[in-house]
Design an enzyme around this catalytic site. Sequence first.
Site, PDB file in Angstrom:
ATOM      1  N   THR A   1       0.855  -1.192   0.000  1.00 28.95           N
ATOM      2  CA  THR A   1       0.000   0.000   0.000  1.00 28.95           C
ATOM      3  C   THR A   1       0.885   1.233   0.000  1.00 28.95           C
ATOM      4  O   THR A   1       1.963   1.217   0.584  1.00 28.95           O
ATOM      5  CB  THR A   1      -0.878  -0.032   1.270  1.00 28.95           C
TER       6      THR A   1
ATOM      7  N   ARG B   1     -15.137  -6.292   0.581  1.00 26.68           N
ATOM      8  CA  ARG B   1     -14.322  -5.914   1.753  1.00 26.68           C
ATOM      9  C   ARG B   1     -13.569  -4.603   1.506  1.00 26.68           C
ATOM     10  O   ARG B   1     -12.966  -4.404   0.459  1.00 26.68           O
ATOM     11  CB  ARG B   1     -13.332  -7.039   2.048  1.00 26.68           C
TER      12      ARG B   1
ATOM     13  N   THR C   1      -0.125   1.322   6.827  1.00 24.07           N
ATOM     14  CA  THR C   1      -0.159   0.149   5.943  1.00 24.07           C
ATOM     15  C   THR C   1      -0.103  -1.076   6.811  1.00 24.07           C
ATOM     16  O   THR C   1       0.703  -1.146   7.742  1.00 24.07           O
ATOM     17  CB  THR C   1       1.000   0.146   4.936  1.00 24.07           C
TER      18      THR C   1
ATOM     19  N   GLY D   1      -5.611  -4.338   7.539  1.00 25.84           N
ATOM     20  CA  GLY D   1      -6.544  -3.235   7.689  1.00 25.84           C
ATOM     21  C   GLY D   1      -7.589  -3.383   8.778  1.00 25.84           C
ATOM     22  O   GLY D   1      -7.956  -2.399   9.423  1.00 25.84           O
TER      23      GLY D   1
ATOM     24  N   ASP E   1      -8.614  -0.359   5.880  1.00 30.03           N
ATOM     25  CA  ASP E   1      -8.466   0.915   6.597  1.00 30.03           C
ATOM     26  C   ASP E   1      -8.067   2.087   5.695  1.00 30.03           C
ATOM     27  O   ASP E   1      -8.310   3.246   6.041  1.00 30.03           O
ATOM     28  CB  ASP E   1      -7.391   0.766   7.676  1.00 30.03           C
TER      29      ASP E   1
HETATM   30  N1  ASP Z   1      -4.087  -1.706   4.852  1.00 31.37           N
HETATM   31  C1  ASP Z   1      -4.481  -2.208   3.564  1.00 31.37           C
HETATM   32  C2  ASP Z   1      -5.807  -2.906   3.681  1.00 31.37           C
HETATM   33  O1  ASP Z   1      -6.027  -3.590   4.662  1.00 31.37           O
HETATM   34  C3  ASP Z   1      -3.492  -3.151   2.981  1.00 31.37           C
HETATM   35  C4  ASP Z   1      -2.057  -2.709   3.018  1.00 31.37           C
HETATM   36  O2  ASP Z   1      -1.690  -1.861   3.818  1.00 31.37           O
HETATM   37  O3  ASP Z   1      -1.253  -3.217   2.201  1.00 31.37           O
HETATM   38  O4  ASP Z   1      -6.598  -2.817   2.775  1.00 31.37           O
END
Ligand code: ASP
Length: 300
Positions: A158, A186, A208, A211, A189
């Site tokens: 992310t 889904r 990141t 989430g 965060d």
């Molecule tokens: N936080 C992101 C999510 O859960 C994924 C990530 O940080 O790579 O959608």
Amino acid sequence: MTPADEAEARAAMTAALQAGHALLAQGKPAVDAVAAAIAELEDSPQFNAGKGAVFNHEGKNELDASIMDGASGKAGAIAGVHRVRNPIQLARAVMDHSQHVMMVGDGAEDFAREQGIKLVDPSYFRTEKRWQQLQKALQEDRLGQAHSDLTTAKHFGTVGALALDNRGDLAAGTSTGGMTDKRYGRVGDSPIIGSGTYANAQCAVSGTGWGEFYIRAVAAYDICARMKYNGQSLKRAAETVIDRQIPKAGGDGGAIGLGADGAVAFPFNTEGMYRGWIGPDGVAHVAIYKDDPLPMPAGQ
Ligand code: ASP
């Protein structure tokens, strides 16, 4: 990661930092720098955002993004879009050109069309590496092995950016494809203001990680709230939430934090985290792995 992937990721982070820096050097606001840096990372296939985003269970790329202006307290977010080339631009348009904070799915794409934001065929986002990651996750689903050893691999890459402009204003933004093999619409965060992204006059944060845990912890806001109400330093507040609260609840991940005084924090409890910073001298510093040396700004 292959050496070629690693070099490409470092080059993209450097380009993103320089894109943001160029705008700040012209006196542009922090939100402009954040949006420009994130768009650069969305265009790189190396990260889980824009081109190169992870695939959901149905084999589609479903993108989420958010942005917040610490000076005005305004924010914009979008979730579950399939055709928006730069999701951060759409989040910015929601903030600047609508009365809303968050738009999802088809409605968000209708708004993108009205705003003249670039739409692409969904195949634009596809990379072979992400496709293979989905195949592996689907196979593990079939074998009933999912959600333990794979979870770290499911959320990685992310992108986020923070900026402090020459008026002393902060901004934060985040963009993602979410988690590989996600189902049922889904949303993590990253597009949720307060969880994956937050900025006020004192503090800006982008997270990141897994989430669901960031949503429950209201992680980005909690870091800034610890500074505001408990008088904690950025470093202490960020480490408390990322390295203690989230792992205690069973999650993992990292965050980037920036204070109005120029303090920076890069806490993470995973094997690595793409991270970097650029100061007024325009020299970009980037790192990936835990033991990569990342020089800190003077005095930190
Ligand atoms: N936080 C992101 C999510 O859960 C994924 C990530 O940080 O790579 O959608």
